[in-house]
Design an enzyme around this catalytic site. Sequence first.
Site, PDB file in Angstrom:
ATOM      1  N   ASP A  62      81.115  90.320  23.046  1.00 31.44           N
ATOM      2  CA  ASP A  62      81.610  90.791  21.752  1.00 31.44           C
ATOM      3  C   ASP A  62      80.788  90.143  20.648  1.00 31.44           C
ATOM      4  O   ASP A  62      79.790  90.694  20.214  1.00 31.44           O
ATOM      5  CB  ASP A  62      83.112  90.486  21.650  1.00 31.44           C
ATOM      6  N   VAL A  91      90.294  95.906  24.677  1.00 30.70           N
ATOM      7  CA  VAL A  91      90.536  96.518  25.984  1.00 30.70           C
ATOM      8  C   VAL A  91      91.080  95.497  26.976  1.00 30.70           C
ATOM      9  O   VAL A  91      90.878  94.291  26.817  1.00 30.70           O
ATOM     10  CB  VAL A  91      89.253  97.170  26.565  1.00 30.70           C
TER      11      VAL A  91
HETATM   12  P1  IMP Z   1      82.454  86.699  22.422  1.00 31.77           P
HETATM   13  O1  IMP Z   1      82.334  85.205  22.575  1.00 31.77           O
HETATM   14  O2  IMP Z   1      82.931  87.114  21.047  1.00 31.77           O
HETATM   15  O3  IMP Z   1      81.240  87.475  22.851  1.00 31.77           O
HETATM   16  O4  IMP Z   1      83.666  87.145  23.301  1.00 31.77           O
HETATM   17  C1  IMP Z   1      83.627  87.199  24.647  1.00 31.77           C
HETATM   18  C2  IMP Z   1      84.961  86.785  25.237  1.00 31.77           C
HETATM   19  O5  IMP Z   1      86.049  87.247  24.434  1.00 31.77           O
HETATM   20  C3  IMP Z   1      85.122  87.432  26.575  1.00 31.77           C
HETATM   21  O6  IMP Z   1      84.832  86.485  27.588  1.00 31.77           O
HETATM   22  C4  IMP Z   1      86.565  87.858  26.597  1.00 31.77           C
HETATM   23  O7  IMP Z   1      87.330  86.886  27.261  1.00 31.77           O
HETATM   24  C5  IMP Z   1      87.041  87.917  25.171  1.00 31.77           C
HETATM   25  N1  IMP Z   1      87.153  89.322  24.670  1.00 31.77           N
HETATM   26  C6  IMP Z   1      86.361  89.936  23.762  1.00 31.77           C
HETATM   27  N2  IMP Z   1      86.761  91.206  23.535  1.00 31.77           N
HETATM   28  C7  IMP Z   1      87.827  91.409  24.338  1.00 31.77           C
HETATM   29  C8  IMP Z   1      88.682  92.548  24.594  1.00 31.77           C
HETATM   30  O8  IMP Z   1      88.546  93.665  24.048  1.00 31.77           O
HETATM   31  N3  IMP Z   1      89.674  92.367  25.499  1.00 31.77           N
HETATM   32  C9  IMP Z   1      89.886  91.192  26.151  1.00 31.77           C
HETATM   33  N4  IMP Z   1      89.107  90.103  25.955  1.00 31.77           N
HETATM   34  C10 IMP Z   1      88.085  90.201  25.051  1.00 31.77           C
END
Ligand code: IMP
Length: 191
Positions: free
Chosen positions: A112, A164
């Site tokens: 994300d 999601v």
């Molecule tokens: P980032 O550090 O923002 O890239 O987020 C990654 C982490 O956030 C992933 O390992 C997920 O655990 C959590 N995450 C991000 N988007 C979602 C979603 O739509 N549903 C559930 N978990 C999410």
Amino acid sequence: MPPQEDRSIDIHGRIERVLIPAEAIAARIDALAEEIAGAVGDEPLTIAAVMTGSLIFVADLIRRLPLMMKIHMVSLSSYPGTSTTSQGVRVRLPLPEDLSGQTVLIVDDIYDSGRTLTAAVAQARAAGARRVLSCVLLRKPDAVRAESVARPEFVGFDIENTFVVGYGLDYNDYYRNLPYIAAVRELSDTR
Ligand code: IMP
Ligand code: MG
């Protein structure tokens, strides 16, 4: 008094929309495994599975990789509890301290903001990994493109910017056991 949790409910009934059915996930992982096996070649491989979200994905992926490998679980949390926006990365279970000579493949459920992956890649490099690759099942469109943010080499699906669940992904630790990726309604009842 907080409302009592309803443990009797059938989770499939809470699904608003299935984004990716189980069969499509399986077919995509077949192709991803081939790509990854080709990129890794004969190098000694260490998989770093980011828990808990990659639990189901990594289990399916590694069984399609006919390579000698070690598997480590790492725990980095960026969405504590019921929040649906990233709150920064907390390391709960780090990578092994010595990964010298290893090719490390970091596996996560979803990319994300990229913060989780960036933290995991930095740890693998600090542990002396010779080569660091990463694979995510899902990628959201808001993924940051800054130089400082690590990008996954292998991506299962690009999805829309919705929260999601399923196939390992949770909301407040629920829904991981859904066999497909879906949007849920009334997230607030799951608290
Ligand atoms: P980032 O550090 O923002 O890239 O987020 C990654 C982490 O956030 C992933 O390992 C997920 O655990 C959590 N995450 C991000 N988007 C979602 C979603 O739509 N549903 C559930 N978990 C999410
Ligand atoms: Mg996660």
